[in-house]
Enzyme design. Sequence first.
Site, short mmCIF file in Angstrom:
data_model
loop_
_atom_site.label_atom_id
_atom_site.label_comp_id
_atom_site.label_asym_id
_atom_site.label_seq_id
_atom_site.Cartn_x
_atom_site.Cartn_y
_atom_site.Cartn_z
N SER A 21 -38.04 11.13 4.40
CA SER A 21 -38.63 9.82 4.10
C SER A 21 -37.65 8.69 4.40
O SER A 21 -38.00 7.69 5.05
CB SER A 21 -39.06 9.75 2.64
N ARG A 44 -35.62 2.13 -1.47
CA ARG A 44 -36.40 2.76 -2.53
C ARG A 44 -37.66 1.97 -2.84
O ARG A 44 -38.71 2.54 -3.17
CB ARG A 44 -35.56 2.94 -3.81
N HIS A 47 -39.88 3.02 -0.09
CA HIS A 47 -40.30 4.40 -0.32
C HIS A 47 -41.41 4.46 -1.38
O HIS A 47 -42.36 5.25 -1.25
CB HIS A 47 -39.09 5.23 -0.76
#
Length: 218
Positions: A21, A44, A47
């Site tokens: 990812s 993040r 993500h």
Amino acid sequence: MDFQTDFKPLTVDPDKIYDYSFSIISEEFGPHDYTEDEWRVVRRVIHASADFDLGRSVVVHPDAVAAGVAAIRAGKPVIADVQMIEAGSGRKRFQKHGGDLTCHIADEDVAKAAKAAGATRAIMSMQKAAKLYDGGIYAIGNAPTALLELIRLVKAGEVKPDLIIGMPVGFVSAAESKEELLKLEGIPYITNRGRKGGSTVTVAALNGLSLLADAKDE
């Protein structure tokens, strides 16, 4: 493992899923001006949302990451505007350093004060937090009124957070509250421009900071 589908996942190893990812995010996001530690937080956020436009809208104050990591390692409190942030964050990492994550929006006294004042519980929860805590990280992902009230309290000298993560989502005052945060002087912040945001990406930013705090022990 056979999922009985035509599509087969690249891997079922959780660590490799994260690695894949993050490599995809780095490749598709392209060049950027974030520092290495800032990028660990921003990626993040991407993500958690799978939204590159949201990622590109993130604004990180130059002192934000260092201030957030220092606050966590010093055991400072983390104050959330809604319980979704409280539930989603890795609070054990805060507790490891002597702190914790808390949210006052469901407190009975906050609900009574909000009803009496004709204001949102989010506003009254920020007023309560300002009286209870010395510094800390304020994580606001849902309520623009919480962010606007926090800014007011800062300007009034009633509270001085170590860091404000302000990423409320919505159509009423969300984008505007974040623009006001960008104008705030003397307090580091992590925010984003526009209507997008939310508890999920606020949790992602918090988790990015707490993982950086833990990394300093390695």
